[in-house]
Write a protein that holds these residues in place. Structure first.
Motif, short mmCIF file in Angstrom:
data_model
loop_
_atom_site.label_atom_id
_atom_site.label_comp_id
_atom_site.label_asym_id
_atom_site.label_seq_id
_atom_site.Cartn_x
_atom_site.Cartn_y
_atom_site.Cartn_z
N ASN A 187 0.83 -1.21 0.00
CA ASN A 187 0.00 0.00 0.00
C ASN A 187 0.87 1.26 0.00
O ASN A 187 0.49 2.28 0.59
CB ASN A 187 -0.92 0.01 1.22
CG ASN A 187 -2.38 0.03 0.84
OD1 ASN A 187 -2.73 -0.07 -0.33
ND2 ASN A 187 -3.24 0.16 1.82
N LYS A 190 -0.04 5.20 0.52
CA LYS A 190 -1.41 5.36 1.00
C LYS A 190 -1.47 5.07 2.50
O LYS A 190 -0.88 4.10 2.97
CB LYS A 190 -2.37 4.41 0.28
CG LYS A 190 -2.44 4.61 -1.22
CD LYS A 190 -3.33 3.56 -1.85
CE LYS A 190 -3.35 3.68 -3.37
NZ LYS A 190 -4.14 2.60 -3.99
N SER A 191 -2.18 5.91 3.24
CA SER A 191 -2.39 5.71 4.67
C SER A 191 -1.06 5.41 5.37
O SER A 191 -0.09 6.12 5.18
CB SER A 191 -3.40 4.57 4.89
OG SER A 191 -3.79 4.47 6.23
N ASP A 194 2.42 5.23 3.68
CA ASP A 194 3.04 6.45 3.18
C ASP A 194 4.32 6.82 3.94
O ASP A 194 5.00 7.77 3.57
CB ASP A 194 2.04 7.61 3.29
CG ASP A 194 2.37 8.75 2.34
OD1 ASP A 194 3.00 8.50 1.30
OD2 ASP A 194 2.01 9.90 2.65
#
Length: 338
Positions: A187, A190-191, A194
């Motif tokens: 991921n 993102k979120s 990061d």
């Protein structure tokens, strides 16, 4: 059967994997646009048999605004791990954050009322903790103080917790966990994913810090708490309190970059004034809010004593966690650039 929301997120995917390793059947919620192949790819860093485990997941697209769809997703489910959330500190995301973090939780709990669900674990955040104990630390009794200024994210997580406590009072077996900043793999950008791209792309950092925890620890603790039937309680899950500058130095050194410059609180306050004057012209200035500046300029000591005592748990150190997941980030970057 177990239902996991936010199953494509950094935490949800690892909870799913650990449940599968225990022989549990898992139904995993995702959005139609979710990239489940990215989840499958990340499993190679956590297990020697990524495909075998990934292929056992029952993926379902769930619209949490549709009660019938949520009720259908809960068919034959006995345990729920509610990991889905919108994480942002940008004012433009406020409306979406309230909707995702509060309304989705409310609808999920409503659907649980006439279902086979017996256990419910809710993933909250240390962002809701306010009142310090006699040691000057934040702990499980550090209640949210509505008189203080908070980010929209903190408010949304507090209000979603209120929904959990209501359901608990009405008889549902619930557990709330409050993780610190989760360090994990996948991921990227993102979120919680990061962390590494942010420290890589920004040559500045802040004078404060926060509490960090490895995703593997959060997943393991979550499952153990559910197995131990530790209901009606909240548990802070953090490994260590660390300054952003220290974390940034470790990450940027490994990436062959110069040490990041620390922006003082006074410098950020100038940005806040600029936000007031020019925020409508320069969108980036919108981040310079009072609550955001306070958050990145302070380092609160957050206690993990309760969870250590409850489970006799030993956390992965932040240094070890960064090394493991940063290596995965570097390997994925090399793969992408081939």
């Amino acid at each position: 059967m177990v239902f996991v929301t936010g199953a494509t997120g950094i935490l949800g995917r690892v909870i799913v994997l650990k449940l599968l390793k225990k022989g549990k059947k898992v139904r995993a919620a995702k959005r139609p646009s979710s990239n489940i192949n990215e989840v499958k790819h990340s499993y190679q860093f956590y297990t020697e048999n990524p495909d075998d485990f990934f292929n056992k997941i029952e993926w379902v697209d769930v619209d949490f605004d549709d009660i019938n769809a949520v009720e259908s997703a809960l068919k034959d489910i006995t345990e729920v791990y509610h990991c889905a959330a919108k994480v942002s500190f940008h004012p433009k995301d406020e409306k979406e954050m309230y909707h995702t973090n509060i309304k989705a939780t409310e609808n999920l709990l409503f659907a649980c009322e006439n279902s086979t669900v017996k256990k419910f674990l809710h993933v909250s955040s240390i962002a809701v903790l306010d009142l310090f104990n006699e040691k000057g630390e934040l702990d499980e009794n550090s209640d949210f103080n509505p008189k203080e200024e908070h980010s929209a994210y903190a408010i949304s997580k507090h209000l979603s917790e209120m929904e959990i406590w209501r359901a608990s009072a009405e008889g549902l077996n619930t557990i709330i966990i409050n993780p610190g900043m989760i360090i994990g793999t996948g991921n990227w950008g993102k979120s919680s994913g990061d962390i590494f791209p942010t420290f890589e792309s920004n040559s500045f950092t802040f004078s404060g810090g926060t509490s960090y925890v490895d995703v593997r620890d959060v997943a393991e603790i979550s499952i153990k708490l559910m197995e131990n039937n530790t209901f009606g309680e909240r548990f802070i899950i953090v490994s260590e309190n660390k300054k952003y500058a220290d974390l940034g130095k470790q990450i940027r050194t490994k990436l062959g970059l110069k040490e990041a410059k620390i922006l003082s609180k006074s410098t950020l306050e100038i940005g806040r004034i600029a936000n007031f004057l020019f925020g409508w012209i320069v969108p980036q200035l919108k981040m310079a809010t009072k609550s955001n500046i306070e958050a990145v300029s302070s380092l609160n000591v957050i206690s993990n004593q309760k969870i250590k005592d409850t489970l006799d748990f030993k956390f992965i150190s932040v240094n070890e966690s960064i090394d493991f997941h940063l290596n995965n980030y570097i390997n994925d970057k090399k793969l992408k650039n081939k």
